[in-house]
Design a protein around this motif. Sequence first.
Motif, PDB file in Angstrom:
ATOM      1  N   SER A 257       0.855  -1.186   0.000  1.00  0.00           N
ATOM      2  CA  SER A 257       0.000   0.000   0.000  1.00  0.00           C
ATOM      3  C   SER A 257       0.887   1.230   0.000  1.00  0.00           C
ATOM      4  O   SER A 257       1.736   1.407   0.883  1.00  0.00           O
ATOM      5  N   THR A 258       0.737   2.066  -1.020  1.00  0.00           N
ATOM      6  CA  THR A 258       1.493   3.313  -1.125  1.00  0.00           C
ATOM      7  C   THR A 258       0.515   4.425  -1.471  1.00  0.00           C
ATOM      8  O   THR A 258       0.025   4.509  -2.596  1.00  0.00           O
ATOM      9  N   GLU A 365      13.184   3.493  -4.806  1.00  0.00           N
ATOM     10  CA  GLU A 365      12.142   4.526  -4.862  1.00  0.00           C
ATOM     11  C   GLU A 365      11.741   4.817  -6.301  1.00  0.00           C
ATOM     12  O   GLU A 365      10.560   5.052  -6.595  1.00  0.00           O
ATOM     13  N   ARG A 368       9.431   2.031  -7.242  1.00  0.00           N
ATOM     14  CA  ARG A 368       8.094   2.229  -6.673  1.00  0.00           C
ATOM     15  C   ARG A 368       7.303   3.237  -7.514  1.00  0.00           C
ATOM     16  O   ARG A 368       6.110   3.041  -7.786  1.00  0.00           O
TER      17      ARG A 368
END
Length: 378
Positions: A257-258, A365, A368
């Motif tokens: 979950s982001t 990152e 992501r």
Amino acid sequence: MGEGVQPAAGERPTAVLVAVRPEDRGDGTGPGTETSLTELRRLADTDGLTVAEAVVQSRPRPDPATYLGSGKVDELAAVAERAGADVVIADGELSPGQVRNLEERVGVRVVDRTALILDIFAEHARTSEGRVQVELAQIAYQLPRLRSDGRSMSRVGGGRMAGGAGMGVRGPGEMRLETQRRRLRDRATRLRRSAAEVARRRERTRGRRARNRVPSVALTGYTNAGKSALLNRLTGADAQVQDVLFATLDPTVRRISTGRLTYTVTDTVGFVRHLPHQLVDAFRSTLEEVTRSDLALHVVDAAAPDALDQITTVHGVLHEIGAGDVPELLVLNKIDIAPPEHVDALCRAYPAAVPVSARTGQGIEALRAALAARLASW
């Protein structure tokens, strides 16, 4: 098994590798030869064997009777005797006749690349689902290779290879052979029923995710590319990470979950060159995690000298299982140890790829963000 010397207790069995290379220059250094043999060495090491030597012959195609030409078989026998070999491993799939003839000429047990990979899978399967799938693959491989003494060629590594343990039941005569075949077919029928039930449960789980509109990402790639390490880095999971081939066989699913985005990431079995078709068939329900996914996260070992060939191999298997049209995001892993020129070349070949290091966290990152961008339409 052959009449090779048995290893002492606690010692790793000794193996001699053998290969036929149409493109080889005759000295074992032709294009593709060293890469394939290096991989076979790693497979043997993963299965608990020590490789002493390798014998490579340059010829247009393997000899139908003995894999190698007659003179090269004599050389192989001499090498095996000198090395005190417990087993000879062929870098290809052998027919039952080739195995029998080579064993008679060389005097030690002979197995092929397929049997070796099957044995590694059997050793590394942890869940009941994984064990069912591996046993189905073994039976598919064994049935046409049973001999009149009841022996088969599977369960061959980590000391088992030299020791001759296996699923076959010893016993003379064709009647005994047919009894063994019938037992294996009956066992396969029961295993397929069990696998079908697991597949139905997996389908129900996929259906719930789809109804809840949770996008799915499937990690795929060559074995030992770092998929499990990347899963751990992305999700904080504790998937097994080892520097061996096929360390993870059983699919691991984690939720990420982001911000407003929630998606699942599934680790799947890695691939190698010439992945046995028996395994592709047996693991089809597991590999369908890629087929049914919304995005394939294709992890590449950027430090591997044959990274481009590995990408091609993975794409070939994905097409074989019907996942060739699944959207793909290429991840270049291990940039902390990869030569910069390798990474640059891969980035030029695949401009959309994301360079990362699952070990150090470099580039995670950016990965992501790339995942969020690709899944934004959900």
